[in-house]
Design an enzyme around this catalytic site. Sequence first.
Site, PDB file in Angstrom:
ATOM      1  N   LYS A  22     -50.366  14.089 -29.227  1.00  0.00           N
ATOM      2  CA  LYS A  22     -50.374  15.560 -29.096  1.00  0.00           C
ATOM      3  C   LYS A  22     -51.624  16.122 -29.754  1.00  0.00           C
ATOM      4  CE  LYS A  22     -47.941  18.095 -32.115  1.00  0.00           C
ATOM      5  NZ  LYS A  22     -48.732  19.086 -32.845  1.00  0.00           N
ATOM      6  N   ASN A  23     -51.931  15.630 -30.958  1.00  0.00           N
ATOM      7  CA  ASN A  23     -53.011  16.240 -31.752  1.00  0.00           C
ATOM      8  C   ASN A  23     -54.397  15.801 -31.319  1.00  0.00           C
ATOM      9  OD1 ASN A  23     -51.014  17.590 -33.039  1.00  0.00           O
ATOM     10  ND2 ASN A  23     -51.066  16.352 -34.898  1.00  0.00           N
ATOM     11  N   ARG A  92     -49.599  27.586 -32.882  1.00  0.00           N
ATOM     12  CA  ARG A  92     -50.576  27.882 -33.905  1.00  0.00           C
ATOM     13  C   ARG A  92     -51.915  27.243 -33.604  1.00  0.00           C
ATOM     14  NH1 ARG A  92     -53.565  26.050 -37.104  1.00  0.00           N
ATOM     15  NH2 ARG A  92     -54.406  27.399 -38.697  1.00  0.00           N
ATOM     16  N   CYS A 116     -47.051  29.635 -40.011  1.00  0.00           N
ATOM     17  CA  CYS A 116     -46.032  28.916 -39.240  1.00  0.00           C
ATOM     18  C   CYS A 116     -44.998  28.424 -40.236  1.00  0.00           C
ATOM     19  CB  CYS A 116     -46.660  27.767 -38.464  1.00  0.00           C
ATOM     20  SG  CYS A 116     -47.051  26.396 -39.523  1.00  0.00           S
ATOM     21  N   ARG A 121     -51.255  29.574 -42.544  1.00  0.00           N
ATOM     22  CA  ARG A 121     -52.190  28.624 -41.930  1.00  0.00           C
ATOM     23  C   ARG A 121     -53.530  29.343 -41.773  1.00  0.00           C
ATOM     24  NH1 ARG A 121     -49.217  24.599 -39.188  1.00  0.00           N
ATOM     25  NH2 ARG A 121     -51.153  23.509 -38.762  1.00  0.00           N
ATOM     26  N   ILE A 123     -57.441  30.402 -41.359  1.00  0.00           N
ATOM     27  CA  ILE A 123     -58.487  29.852 -40.468  1.00  0.00           C
ATOM     28  C   ILE A 123     -59.874  30.206 -41.004  1.00  0.00           C
ATOM     29  CG2 ILE A 123     -57.001  29.875 -38.410  1.00  0.00           C
ATOM     30  CD1 ILE A 123     -58.563  32.428 -37.536  1.00  0.00           C
ATOM     31  N   ASP A 305     -47.819  14.490 -41.565  1.00  0.00           N
ATOM     32  CA  ASP A 305     -46.883  14.592 -40.444  1.00  0.00           C
ATOM     33  C   ASP A 305     -45.835  13.486 -40.460  1.00  0.00           C
ATOM     34  OD1 ASP A 305     -49.422  15.697 -38.055  1.00  0.00           O
ATOM     35  OD2 ASP A 305     -48.400  16.713 -39.698  1.00  0.00           O
ATOM     36  N   ILE A 327     -50.787  18.587 -48.593  1.00  0.00           N
ATOM     37  CA  ILE A 327     -51.493  19.268 -47.488  1.00  0.00           C
ATOM     38  C   ILE A 327     -50.896  20.643 -47.215  1.00  0.00           C
ATOM     39  CG2 ILE A 327     -52.216  19.125 -45.080  1.00  0.00           C
ATOM     40  CD1 ILE A 327     -53.449  16.910 -46.836  1.00  0.00           C
ATOM     41  N   ARG A 397     -41.764  20.284 -29.127  1.00  0.00           N
ATOM     42  CA  ARG A 397     -43.200  20.605 -29.231  1.00  0.00           C
ATOM     43  C   ARG A 397     -44.023  19.311 -29.357  1.00  0.00           C
ATOM     44  NH1 ARG A 397     -44.559  23.471 -34.067  1.00  0.00           N
ATOM     45  NH2 ARG A 397     -46.589  23.028 -33.205  1.00  0.00           N
TER      46      ARG A 397
HETATM   47  C1  EPZ Z   1     -53.674  19.505 -37.829  1.00  0.00           C
HETATM   48  O1  EPZ Z   1     -53.344  20.841 -38.195  1.00  0.00           O
HETATM   49  C2  EPZ Z   1     -52.471  18.982 -37.066  1.00  0.00           C
HETATM   50  N1  EPZ Z   1     -52.263  19.780 -35.871  1.00  0.00           N
HETATM   51  C3  EPZ Z   1     -51.225  19.046 -37.945  1.00  0.00           C
HETATM   52  O2  EPZ Z   1     -50.144  18.463 -37.208  1.00  0.00           O
HETATM   53  C4  EPZ Z   1     -51.483  18.195 -39.190  1.00  0.00           C
HETATM   54  O3  EPZ Z   1     -50.355  18.287 -40.050  1.00  0.00           O
HETATM   55  C5  EPZ Z   1     -52.733  18.705 -39.905  1.00  0.00           C
HETATM   56  O4  EPZ Z   1     -53.852  18.692 -38.994  1.00  0.00           O
HETATM   57  C6  EPZ Z   1     -53.086  17.854 -41.116  1.00  0.00           C
HETATM   58  O5  EPZ Z   1     -53.310  16.536 -40.712  1.00  0.00           O
HETATM   59  C7  EPZ Z   1     -53.041  19.534 -34.769  1.00  0.00           C
HETATM   60  O6  EPZ Z   1     -53.910  18.686 -34.798  1.00  0.00           O
HETATM   61  C8  EPZ Z   1     -52.758  20.345 -33.550  1.00  0.00           C
HETATM   62  P1  EPZ Z   1     -55.791  21.401 -41.291  1.00  0.00           P
HETATM   63  P2  EPZ Z   1     -54.507  21.807 -38.793  1.00  0.00           P
HETATM   64  O7  EPZ Z   1     -56.735  22.435 -40.823  1.00  0.00           O
HETATM   65  O8  EPZ Z   1     -55.780  21.551 -38.103  1.00  0.00           O
HETATM   66  C9  EPZ Z   1     -55.807  24.398 -44.942  1.00  0.00           C
HETATM   67  C10 EPZ Z   1     -47.980  18.300 -36.348  1.00  0.00           C
HETATM   68  O9  EPZ Z   1     -46.876  18.206 -36.906  1.00  0.00           O
HETATM   69  N2  EPZ Z   1     -56.803  25.164 -44.173  1.00  0.00           N
HETATM   70  O10 EPZ Z   1     -56.306  20.026 -41.592  1.00  0.00           O
HETATM   71  O11 EPZ Z   1     -53.981  23.178 -38.819  1.00  0.00           O
HETATM   72  C11 EPZ Z   1     -54.417  24.520 -44.331  1.00  0.00           C
HETATM   73  O12 EPZ Z   1     -53.771  25.671 -44.818  1.00  0.00           O
HETATM   74  C12 EPZ Z   1     -48.998  19.278 -36.891  1.00  0.00           C
HETATM   75  O13 EPZ Z   1     -48.352  17.626 -35.350  1.00  0.00           O
HETATM   76  C13 EPZ Z   1     -57.471  26.231 -44.774  1.00  0.00           C
HETATM   77  O14 EPZ Z   1     -57.230  26.544 -45.938  1.00  0.00           O
HETATM   78  O15 EPZ Z   1     -54.586  21.242 -40.282  1.00  0.00           O
HETATM   79  C14 EPZ Z   1     -53.728  23.266 -44.779  1.00  0.00           C
HETATM   80  O16 EPZ Z   1     -53.215  23.467 -46.097  1.00  0.00           O
HETATM   81  C15 EPZ Z   1     -48.480  20.066 -38.078  1.00  0.00           C
HETATM   82  N3  EPZ Z   1     -58.365  26.941 -44.054  1.00  0.00           N
HETATM   83  C16 EPZ Z   1     -54.855  22.233 -44.861  1.00  0.00           C
HETATM   84  O17 EPZ Z   1     -56.081  22.992 -44.851  1.00  0.00           O
HETATM   85  C17 EPZ Z   1     -58.655  26.639 -42.753  1.00  0.00           C
HETATM   86  O18 EPZ Z   1     -59.503  27.329 -42.139  1.00  0.00           O
HETATM   87  C18 EPZ Z   1     -54.875  21.262 -43.711  1.00  0.00           C
HETATM   88  O19 EPZ Z   1     -55.021  21.998 -42.550  1.00  0.00           O
HETATM   89  C19 EPZ Z   1     -57.970  25.554 -42.154  1.00  0.00           C
HETATM   90  C20 EPZ Z   1     -57.064  24.828 -42.884  1.00  0.00           C
END
Ligand code: EPZ
Length: 417
Positions: A22-23, A92, A116, A121, A123, A305, A327, A397
Amino acid sequence: MSSLTVTGGRALSGEIRLQGAKNSALPILAASILSAGETVIENVPDLTDVDAALEILKHLGCKTEFTDRTVWVDSTTLTRADIPDGLMRRMRSSVLFLGPILARTGEATLSMPGGCELGPRPIDLHLAAMERLGATVEERGGNLICRAPKLRGARIDLTAPSVGATENSMIAASGAAGVTLITNAAREPEIRDLGCFLAALGVRVRGAGTSTVTVEGGRLRDRARYRVIPDRIAAATYIAAVAAARGRIALRGICERDLTAVSDAFRQMGVCLLYRGDTLLVSAGERIGPPLTVTTRPYPGFPTDAQPPLMAACLRAPGTSVFVETIFENRYRHVPELLRMGADVRVDGRVAIVRGGRPLHGAIVAAPDLRGGAALAVAALMAEGETRIIETRHISRGYEDMARDLRALGAVAETED
Ligand code: EPZ
């Protein structure tokens, strides 16, 4: 409201072929609009998150088809550069369309993605990266309006190895003039996969899957065909299922190198994993243990995850397992539901203390989020009697058909709409 009913107490036996990741599919579907042409993406899992991504592509004006796990996208008819609130709220990860839309059209309007179930979350890293590439970002009336008549290659120093921010940076940089250097990039296998897809589009990418990635935009091909890697988190989920229920299964179409930390954790607790090419044989006997201490980390550390399904499996290991979730700040929402099944788990902030070895009993439980729902299914396999999991829209999902896969592995599992 659909539900999944699992009857526990049976050892597993059988085999399944793993779904596509998925990811990996989601960022690749977003990146498919980079060039005005046709892309064919194979091994795409049949998930509601994929449906949401296809809805966004259609909203933007693309033509799409999705049959037999192959997606065809014709982005020559793309006319829009906005993602409305309803579509942003459905998934998201819609923020992954920011970089592609900006690179293709020079502007992008997205409603602010909400938090979420896992917590806020933010960005900020995504937006800072777009600004480094020459975009302006304005927030107006709950919308993010980004403009970049011409993206220019730049150095992007990510302050955290964010998966999504790394992906948005790579995709936007593919449409920028010149070379972009991304440091402190996320190293997940899905990033490597995105890099391979971008290369199939004609982008010069180096280091995808390492912490330093360089991307050189340029002329993009108007057609590409690509096959998505297997879903390592689905694999971790079904390994946890065997650890919880006992038995012996085969998972086909697996990539061993993507599962190192996961394999180490399950082997530590006495689960036997035997990789033979792209097949993994998993077996677990009457007793598993010792209990584990697991801290989630960015790749190559233990993936967040896989934390919920592993926690469920640890309920069978006599003794105290300790989880530290680094995380996401709210990734223990499956715990109250596990308590309803007789589990003994105590949460204190980012730490969860699991006292395993106690019998579980069936109950009615609600999936709180995608991987928390998977954890409840894993726990149900070892519980006495029937467990009915409601709110299974969360599970859909990220898992094509968990009841189908569990039945193929010898479990008693039924879905009711
Ligand atoms: C990806 O989410 C995955 N989703 C998530 O999988 C996975 O848990 C996550 O990476 C961590 O491995 C997809 O790939 C679609 P991050 P993402 O940006 O990109 C903080 C599942 O169950 N952060 O690495 O959103 C954030 O708050 C899903 O399949 C900022 O602070 O994860 C978090 O604490 C859930 N600012 C940490 O970084 C930002 O601009 C990790 O987030 C972006 C993120």
